[in-house]
Design an enzyme around this catalytic site. Structure first.
Site, PDB file in Angstrom:
ATOM      1  N   ASP A   1      -5.084  -6.352   5.994  1.00 37.21           N
ATOM      2  CA  ASP A   1      -6.079  -6.584   5.902  1.00 37.21           C
ATOM      3  C   ASP A   1      -7.270  -7.650   5.446  1.00 37.21           C
ATOM      4  O   ASP A   1      -8.265  -6.862   5.492  1.00 37.21           O
ATOM      5  CB  ASP A   1      -6.030  -5.316   4.722  1.00 37.21           C
TER       6      ASP A   1
ATOM      7  N   LYS B   1       3.927 -14.724   2.650  1.00 33.07           N
ATOM      8  CA  LYS B   1       3.954 -16.077   1.551  1.00 33.07           C
ATOM      9  C   LYS B   1       5.230 -16.200   1.111  1.00 33.07           C
ATOM     10  O   LYS B   1       5.485 -15.917   0.024  1.00 33.07           O
ATOM     11  CB  LYS B   1       2.932 -15.487   0.618  1.00 33.07           C
TER      12      LYS B   1
ATOM     13  N   TYR C   1       0.843  -1.383   0.000  1.00 35.43           N
ATOM     14  CA  TYR C   1      -0.115  -0.351  -0.111  1.00 35.43           C
ATOM     15  C   TYR C   1       0.823   0.759   0.161  1.00 35.43           C
ATOM     16  O   TYR C   1       0.574   1.766   0.623  1.00 35.43           O
ATOM     17  CB  TYR C   1      -0.742   0.353   1.306  1.00 35.43           C
TER      18      TYR C   1
ATOM     19  N   ASP D   1      -1.887 -18.470   2.786  1.00 29.22           N
ATOM     20  CA  ASP D   1      -2.710 -19.419   2.853  1.00 29.22           C
ATOM     21  C   ASP D   1      -3.614 -20.134   3.627  1.00 29.22           C
ATOM     22  O   ASP D   1      -4.771 -20.645   3.785  1.00 29.22           O
ATOM     23  CB  ASP D   1      -3.015 -19.893   0.905  1.00 29.22           C
TER      24      ASP D   1
ATOM     25  N   ASP E   1     -10.335  -8.556   7.900  1.00 26.19           N
ATOM     26  CA  ASP E   1     -11.938  -9.099   7.717  1.00 26.19           C
ATOM     27  C   ASP E   1     -12.716 -10.570   7.839  1.00 26.19           C
ATOM     28  O   ASP E   1     -13.576 -10.497   7.978  1.00 26.19           O
ATOM     29  CB  ASP E   1     -12.758  -8.741   6.575  1.00 26.19           C
TER      30      ASP E   1
HETATM   31 MG    MG Z   1     -10.564  -3.675   5.472  1.00 24.35          MG
END
Ligand code: MG
Ligand code: NAI
Length: 353
Positions: free
Chosen positions: A241, A184, A134, A217, A245
């Site tokens: 991020d 990863k 980001y 994963d 969720d």
């Molecule tokens: Mg988010």
């Protein structure tokens, strides 16, 4: 103690959950002998449409002269998402150098989760908050042509990894002593192998904390299958991020997950529910304010009044025991204001006992 708070209600359900939260945190502050001064600002989508920017140029400066920020959410259908996210929340995280994003998730008694293994979950995602995928490094070229392309460069630096790692190990030391390093590095062999190496160095400074590398994963599967075994998850910006969720669903959904953007050094922290502006339910008075109230509790933890944070968390637990307080996302028929009022009365009962 006097706490000076900047309140950014923002867009959609942001103003609804922030308005429900402010009286709760005012009560909690009072209960613990503190005062709370709130400066409300109009930063967000509406201001962006009016002035061309979601917040003023000196926004970070204004925040720096306060102790903390409570932020609702931004996002509205008539403004491209990336303009608001980059113009406000990512900008503040970078300008204030809010290095770490803390996202605690726990299951609550009497709050159902669609994940049957969720009961007993109590985990903390520690997300690197300023770089990774980001940073905005990259570009677009050959627009509109067949060969059109976009390049998004991930940036992983030693200082950012080290400070996030140190924060995660310190938190784990105060919790159940386990860090899962989420990367990863089997497929992304530059940035994430750097993570593996630096985190191993930091781990050596914390012999009492166990550290296990887990590929992202595999972690996604483990969070569904055996979430109660997880303690602290140390993640890059992107992975934190996404997994936050997923973790929110363990707690009952997006309306249940708070976060804190903090700097290991000084600077004011920024506290926000992890959910967005939820345009699908905005304006109906039915958004779940729990995530925002829990973010307020984290604000107290960070400014040095953790007892006020605990009072809020306890009052939320009490209010949620009564299903008639549950908002529709939790399967109930309750309202934003109704749930917040139940939390306030539980707080005030604690104060009187
Ligand atoms: Mg988010
Ligand atoms: P969202 O989090 O706003 O909504 C996802 C789903 O969760 C929706 O079904 C919504 O109704 C539900 N939900 C969210 N918060 C809830 C609450 N408090 N109570 C009950 N249900 C709730 O994510 P979405 O739909 O992807 O994005 C909507 C807008 O929010 C977009 O413009 C997006 O860019 C923005 N956004 C802003 C964020 C921020 O300000 N930090 C974070 C995520 C998204």
């Amino acid at each position: 103690m006097q706490i000076r708070l900047v309140s950014i209600p923002g867009d959609g359900v942001g103003p609804e959950v922030v308005a429900a939260t402010l009286p709760v945190i005012q009560d909690a502050a009072l209960m613990h002998g503190a005062g709370l001064d709130v400066l409300e600002v109009d930063w967000g989508g509406e201001r962006h449409l009016r002035t061309g920017a979601p917040m003023p140029d000196d926004a970070a400066e204004l925040v720096r002269s306060h102790d903390a920020v409570l932020f609702g959410a931004v996002g509205r259908p008539d403004v491209p998402d990336h303009e608001l996210v980059w113009g406000l929340i990512i900008a503040l995280r970078q300008q204030l150098d809010l290095a770490v994003n803390l996202r605690p998730v726990r299951s609550w008694e009497n709050v159902p989760s669609v994940v049957t293994s969720a009961p007993g979950t109590d985990l903390l995602i520690v997300r690197e908050n300023t770089e990774g995928e980001y940073t905005g490094v990259g570009g677009r070229t050959h627009r509109g042509r067949e060969a059109e392309l976009g390049i998004e460069v991930a940036v992983h630096s030693r200082p950012a990894i080290e400070r996030a790692a140190r924060y995660a190990f310190e938190q784990a030391g105060r919790r159940r002593g386990q860090v899962a390093l989420v990367t990863k590095s089997n497929a992304m062999r530059h940035g994430y192998t750097l993570w593996d190496e630096i985190v191993a160095e930091v781990a050596a400074e914390f012999p009492a904390v166990e550290c296990q590398p887990v590929l992202v994963d595999a972690m996604a599967a483990q969070m569904i299958q055996r979430p109660a075994e997880l303690d602290v998850l140390l993640c890059s910006n992107l992975f934190g991020d996404i997994l936050a969720d997923l973790a929110a669903v363990l707690a009952g959904g997006m309306g249940m997950a708070p976060s804190a953007n903090v700097s290991p050094a000084t600077t004011p922290g920024l506290f926000e529910p992890i959910h967005g502006s939820a345009p699908d339910i905005a304006g109906q008075g039915i958004a779940n304010p729990t995530a925002c109230m829990l973010s307020g509790a984290m604000m107290f933890d960070h400014v040095g009044l953790p007892a006020a944070g605990d009072s809020i968390r306890n009052a939320i637990a009490v209010a949620l025991l009564d299903s008639s307080n549950h908002t529709p996302d939790l399967g109930g028929t309750g309202t934003t204001d109704g749930l917040a009022a139940a939390v306030r009365s539980a707080l005030n009962r604690e104060r009187n006992t």
